[in-house]
Design a protein around this motif. Structure first.
Motif, mmCIF file in Angstrom:
data_model
loop_
_atom_site.group_PDB
_atom_site.id
_atom_site.type_symbol
_atom_site.label_atom_id
_atom_site.label_comp_id
_atom_site.label_asym_id
_atom_site.label_seq_id
_atom_site.Cartn_x
_atom_site.Cartn_y
_atom_site.Cartn_z
ATOM 1 N N VAL A 191 0.845 -1.199 0.000
ATOM 2 C CA VAL A 191 0.000 0.000 0.000
ATOM 3 C C VAL A 191 0.879 1.248 0.000
ATOM 4 C CG1 VAL A 191 -1.926 -1.120 1.180
ATOM 5 C CG2 VAL A 191 -0.146 -0.008 2.538
ATOM 6 N N ARG A 192 0.345 2.330 -0.511
ATOM 7 C CA ARG A 192 1.077 3.602 -0.471
ATOM 8 C C ARG A 192 1.208 4.087 0.974
ATOM 9 N NH1 ARG A 192 2.152 5.892 -5.470
ATOM 10 N NH2 ARG A 192 1.236 4.576 -7.087
ATOM 11 N N ASN A 193 2.131 5.006 1.167
ATOM 12 C CA ASN A 193 2.442 5.564 2.494
ATOM 13 C C ASN A 193 3.151 4.570 3.409
ATOM 14 O OD1 ASN A 193 -0.327 7.427 1.939
ATOM 15 N ND2 ASN A 193 1.483 8.459 2.741
ATOM 16 N N GLY A 194 3.684 3.497 2.827
ATOM 17 C CA GLY A 194 4.421 2.526 3.641
ATOM 18 C C GLY A 194 5.882 2.921 3.782
ATOM 19 N N ASP A 205 6.695 3.709 0.062
ATOM 20 C CA ASP A 205 5.916 4.625 -0.767
ATOM 21 C C ASP A 205 6.829 5.236 -1.826
ATOM 22 O OD1 ASP A 205 3.146 6.473 -0.506
ATOM 23 O OD2 ASP A 205 4.840 7.400 -1.533
ATOM 24 N N ALA A 258 -3.246 3.767 -0.040
ATOM 25 C CA ALA A 258 -3.132 3.483 1.392
ATOM 26 C C ALA A 258 -4.505 3.123 1.937
ATOM 27 C CB ALA A 258 -2.574 4.702 2.115
ATOM 28 N N GLN A 283 0.886 3.060 9.959
ATOM 29 C CA GLN A 283 1.914 3.321 8.957
ATOM 30 C C GLN A 283 2.864 4.353 9.557
ATOM 31 O OE1 GLN A 283 -0.856 4.118 5.457
ATOM 32 N NE2 GLN A 283 0.538 2.607 4.576
ATOM 33 N N ARG A 315 0.061 7.226 9.606
ATOM 34 C CA ARG A 315 -1.389 7.057 9.493
ATOM 35 C C ARG A 315 -1.825 5.844 10.326
ATOM 36 N NH1 ARG A 315 -3.388 5.432 5.190
ATOM 37 N NH2 ARG A 315 -5.066 6.851 4.652
ATOM 38 N N TYR A 323 -4.880 3.110 10.589
ATOM 39 C CA TYR A 323 -6.024 2.675 9.788
ATOM 40 C C TYR A 323 -6.832 1.571 10.494
ATOM 41 C CZ TYR A 323 -3.032 -1.177 7.986
ATOM 42 O OH TYR A 323 -2.211 -2.266 7.857
#
Ligand SMILES: *Cc1c(COP(=O)(O)O)cnc(C)c1O
Length: 437
Positions: free
Chosen positions: A147-150, A163, A184, A222, A228, A230
């Motif tokens: 996923v993005r923002n990793g 990311d 993300a 994250q 972040r 989630y």
């Protein structure tokens, strides 16, 4: 002979001229502060100033610094042996640590591989996933979905799942293995995961599962890639989807492991077990570099029964006895402490003290989970000007991009936490005024 001790001025000068710091330039204009000792939650600078540590040395120093129990563990072990190769030899500290990790993590995780840093544990986890599929004749299942923002570390394969924009590695895009990225996780920690939140994951798996060895995720939190938090529902659904599409799930708990998110491991928020789990950072209470990769007997045996019959990795300093000994002491110290209460208290205090920042125009969001507090700004901070402002207020805080975040040692008392948060709120408030003016 050149054994004269360097004077205070000399060593700071040598640093300035010759040493690279993390993500920095040689001869950088941004200051680095000479620190001479650390005790409890305080760092002592060369000029005598003391800073309350808001970073726990990047998630790791959960018990604070210079802890007598951890010091003693290192001293005792150093009188037995500081190090011995792990090829063909074993020792009690490693076996003890493996047992602790097996006892504390979800039941299916029974096989342990020790690595020397978080990034190396990610490399080992990725190799494990690839070898697992090769052992079953699936040579093409060698790519990763993430996923993005990793953020998963700085070595080359770890970089390939960070990311692509925030991950600080976009410079290397053309030389990195190409992985599959999806957005993300969208539902926030307290939100319910809806079917539409899962579409990108579901669609990518449906299309590409034949090429995908594993889904790589930081569970629930994250870290450096965006700070972040989630929804546990997303993680639960990701677990189910991985099973449905025959893709392994790798959980990177290098930052979240050992209580930081309010649970001992962040996977517990969703009550799931990954197929492969990476631990690091707080594993040794911040004393030494050590990481661990845990997996299931099914995976470890499949690898061991396939070609070439061994797992192809073995660092020189694998399972270093000093690091294992201090990790055992740190885990025992944590379990004997009222860590759940401490973290719940830190969470409540961070929430109460940082939330007022939401009113500042410069601030986009304020969020807290466990012993983590995050202020997200609209604009990236200027590190050269902001860092001294924290130091002047007696706080050690190291922002990154648009993120000012706190992850204090779990032992921080309320008064120190108040001083730390007040410093952050003041600095953020002045940023707002500067920008308004
Ligand atoms: C820090 C970190 C890593 C990398 O660990 P190093 O010990 O710095 O190599 C990987 N993943 C996450 C989530 C991290 O926070």
């Amino acid at each position: 002979m050149g054994t004269a001790k360097l004077s205070d001025l000399d060593w700071v000068d040598i640093d300035q001229r010759h040493i690279w710091h993390p993500y920095s330039a040689i001869n950088a204009s941004t200051p680095v502060y000479p620190v001479v000792s650390a005790h409890g939650v305080r760092l002592r600078l060369q000029d005598g100033r003391e800073l309350i540590d808001g970073m726990a040395s990047w998630w790791s120093a959960i018990h604070g610094y210079n802890h007598p129990v951890l010091n003693a563990a290192i001293q005792t072990q150093s009188q037995q042996m500081a190090h011995v190769m792990f090829g063909g030899l074993t020792h009690q500290p490693a076996a003890q640590l493996a047992q602790h990790l097996i006892d504390l993590t979800p039941e299916p995780l029974q096989s342990v591989f020790f690595a020397d840093s978080g990034s190396v544990s990610i490399e080992a986890a990725m190799k494990m996933a690839i070898q697992y599929w090769i052992a079953q004749g699936h040579q093409h299942k060698h790519r990763f979905l993430t996923v993005r923002n990793g953020y998963h570390g700085d070595t080359l394969h770890a970089m390939s799942v960070c990311d692509p924009v925030n991950g600080m590695h976009n410079l290397f895009t053309s030389v990195l293995p190409q992985q599959y990225f999806i957005e993300a996780p969208q539902p926030a920690f307290h939100e319910t995961c809806q079917p539409e939140h899962l579409l990108p994951l579901q669609q990518t798996l449906a299309q590409h599962a034949d090429n995908i060895a594993a889904l790589m995720l930081e569970p629930i939190v994250q870290g450096t890639g965006g700070m972040r938090f989630y929804s546990p529902g997303y993680l639960q659904a990701a677990r189910d989807l991985c099973d449905a599409y025959d893709v392994l799930l790798i959980a990177d708990e290098i930052a979240t492991g050992f209580g930081r998110s309010g649970k001992l491991f962040a996977c517990e928020h969703a009550d799931i077990s990954p197929d492969i789990l990476c631990l690091g950072k707080a594993l040794t209470g911040g004393y030494m570099t050590l990481a661990a990769v845990l997996t299931t007997p099914q995976i470890s045996q499949t690898i061991s029964q396939g070609e070439p019959g061994v797992f192809m990795h073995g660092p020189t300093f694998m399972a270093n006895p000093l690091a294992c000994a201090v990790a055992n002491a740190s885990i025992e110290l944590l379990l004997a402490s009222p860590w759940r209460d401490q973290i719940a208290h830190i969470e409540a205090s961070l929430h109460q003290r940082l939330m007022p920042c939401l009113h500042f125009e410069q601030v986009a969001d304020v969020r807290t989970l466990g012993a983590i507090g995050v202020i997200e700004l609209h604009q990236p901070v200027n590190m050269a000007t902001i860092q001294p402002q924290f130091v002047e207020r007696g706080a050690w805080v190291r922002p990154f991009g648009k993120l000012i975040y706190l992850m204090p040692p779990f032992i921080m008392n309320d008064q120190d936490l108040a001083t730390l948060c007040d410093a952050v709120v003041e600095v953020v408030q002045h940023l707002s005024l500067d920008n308004a003016g």
